[in-house]
Design a protein around this motif. Structure first.
Motif, PDB file in Angstrom:
ATOM      1  N   PRO A  62      18.795  34.752  75.864  1.00  0.00           N
ATOM      2  CA  PRO A  62      19.476  35.978  76.458  1.00  0.00           C
ATOM      3  C   PRO A  62      18.344  37.007  76.966  1.00  0.00           C
ATOM      4  O   PRO A  62      17.281  37.340  76.208  1.00  0.00           O
ATOM      5  CB  PRO A  62      20.388  36.777  75.638  1.00  0.00           C
ATOM      6  N   HIS A  63      18.680  37.601  78.125  1.00  0.00           N
ATOM      7  CA  HIS A  63      17.490  38.428  78.554  1.00  0.00           C
ATOM      8  C   HIS A  63      17.867  39.913  78.026  1.00  0.00           C
ATOM      9  O   HIS A  63      18.745  40.705  78.347  1.00  0.00           O
ATOM     10  CB  HIS A  63      17.523  38.306  80.213  1.00  0.00           C
ATOM     11  N   LEU A  64      16.975  40.366  77.184  1.00  0.00           N
ATOM     12  CA  LEU A  64      16.868  41.710  76.339  1.00  0.00           C
ATOM     13  C   LEU A  64      16.073  42.564  76.983  1.00  0.00           C
ATOM     14  O   LEU A  64      14.803  42.264  77.320  1.00  0.00           O
ATOM     15  CB  LEU A  64      16.625  41.442  74.896  1.00  0.00           C
ATOM     16  N   ASP A  65      16.214  44.083  76.862  1.00  0.00           N
ATOM     17  CA  ASP A  65      15.444  44.914  77.049  1.00  0.00           C
ATOM     18  C   ASP A  65      14.783  45.507  75.836  1.00  0.00           C
ATOM     19  O   ASP A  65      15.108  46.263  74.992  1.00  0.00           O
ATOM     20  CB  ASP A  65      16.139  46.131  77.679  1.00  0.00           C
ATOM     21  N   GLY A  66      13.306  45.054  75.780  1.00  0.00           N
ATOM     22  CA  GLY A  66      12.567  45.204  74.550  1.00  0.00           C
ATOM     23  C   GLY A  66      12.193  46.534  74.330  1.00  0.00           C
ATOM     24  O   GLY A  66      12.007  47.028  73.079  1.00  0.00           O
ATOM     25  N   ASP A  67      12.003  47.337  75.336  1.00  0.00           N
ATOM     26  CA  ASP A  67      11.663  48.572  75.245  1.00  0.00           C
ATOM     27  C   ASP A  67      12.712  49.678  74.418  1.00  0.00           C
ATOM     28  O   ASP A  67      12.414  50.571  73.881  1.00  0.00           O
ATOM     29  CB  ASP A  67      11.204  49.240  76.544  1.00  0.00           C
ATOM     30  N   ASP A  68      13.945  49.218  74.889  1.00  0.00           N
ATOM     31  CA  ASP A  68      15.117  50.060  74.238  1.00  0.00           C
ATOM     32  C   ASP A  68      16.367  49.317  73.616  1.00  0.00           C
ATOM     33  O   ASP A  68      17.222  49.806  73.377  1.00  0.00           O
ATOM     34  CB  ASP A  68      15.830  51.017  75.487  1.00  0.00           C
ATOM     35  N   LEU A  69      15.613  48.466  72.878  1.00  0.00           N
ATOM     36  CA  LEU A  69      16.690  47.331  72.072  1.00  0.00           C
ATOM     37  C   LEU A  69      17.072  48.003  70.799  1.00  0.00           C
ATOM     38  O   LEU A  69      16.213  48.285  69.974  1.00  0.00           O
ATOM     39  CB  LEU A  69      16.007  46.171  72.061  1.00  0.00           C
ATOM     40  N   THR A  70      18.531  48.080  70.866  1.00  0.00           N
ATOM     41  CA  THR A  70      19.009  48.735  69.522  1.00  0.00           C
ATOM     42  C   THR A  70      19.531  47.506  68.741  1.00  0.00           C
ATOM     43  O   THR A  70      19.746  46.630  69.108  1.00  0.00           O
ATOM     44  CB  THR A  70      20.153  49.727  69.743  1.00  0.00           C
ATOM     45  N   GLN A  71      19.983  47.745  67.421  1.00  0.00           N
ATOM     46  CA  GLN A  71      20.312  46.617  66.684  1.00  0.00           C
ATOM     47  C   GLN A  71      21.618  46.164  67.480  1.00  0.00           C
ATOM     48  O   GLN A  71      22.213  45.183  67.383  1.00  0.00           O
ATOM     49  CB  GLN A  71      20.826  47.257  65.147  1.00  0.00           C
TER      50      GLN A  71
END
Length: 209
Positions: A62-71
């Motif tokens: 899955p394409h995730l936003d690493g900068d603002d990734l919450t649990q």
């Protein structure tokens, strides 16, 4: 020849999650969710997808936003990805998760909140919105393999031992491997990299069956 493809997977809230996947040639042994590094779905991640697909696994990231990734973001994206694999006929006990660097921490989080067939973390780093490794290792609900080096890695030396002790208390099968002196991704140590890759394959072979 196996290639990667990217699709938009609709979610319950009406949004879409981008998924990049690789389909094995021939029979599908099971499914693997690959959680990528902070840099996103890079050529290296696509190569990993292809390599795991070459071993018979339907692999998807899955394409995730690493900068603002919450649990919660992580778990929601993982749940959608697991549903995508289920829609393609992959049974729940034949699904695993693997992650590197940020993805390594993410894989540990997922393995402590979801019951999967197996999970593997290669390296890990402190991320403001995700718990530290030792905090969550004792709550693992899935068989988990963690592999850690030293340089540039929060889980180096003594902390790897703490992580091993915490994981051992979780009540599921775990193994924590320390590569002293190796870079946390083992890129600078071909021997460690080869061993970590084989350990990963063996872990999935043993638990996804």
């Amino acid at each position: 020849m196996t290639t990667t493809s990217t699709v938009e997977h609709p979610r319950a809230d009406g949004s879409a999650l981008h998924l990049t996947f690789a389909q094995p040639v021939g029979a599908v042994r099971g499914g693997l969710v690959v959680l990528h590094e902070a840099d996103g779905v890079t050529d290296g991640v696509r190569l990993l997808l292809l390599s795991l697909a070459g071993e018979g696994w339907l692999t998807v990231t899955p394409h995730l936003d690493g900068d603002d990734l919450t649990q919660q973001d992580l778990l929601d994206a993982t749940d959608a990805t697991l549903a995508w694999l289920g829609d393609r006929g992959v049974q729940a006990d034949l699904i695993g998760v693997v992650g590197f660097d940020l993805g390594g921490t993410a894989a540990l989080v997922v393995a402590s909140h979801r019951r999967l067939g197996a999970a593997v973390s290669v390296g890990g780093q402190r991320v403001a919105e995700l718990p530290t490794l030792v905090e969550i290792a004792g709550r693992l609900t899935s068989p988990w393999l963690g592999m850690y080096g030293d340089a540039g890695d929060e889980a180096g030396g003594a902390e790897v031992e703490q992580l091993r002790e915490a994981a051992a208390s979780a009540g599921v099968v775990t193994n924590v491997v320390h590569y002293p002196g190796a870079h946390h991704r083992f890129d600078a140590d071909p021997a460690a990299a080869a061993e970590a890759w084989q350990r990963t394959l063996d872990w999935f072979d043993a638990h996804l069956r």
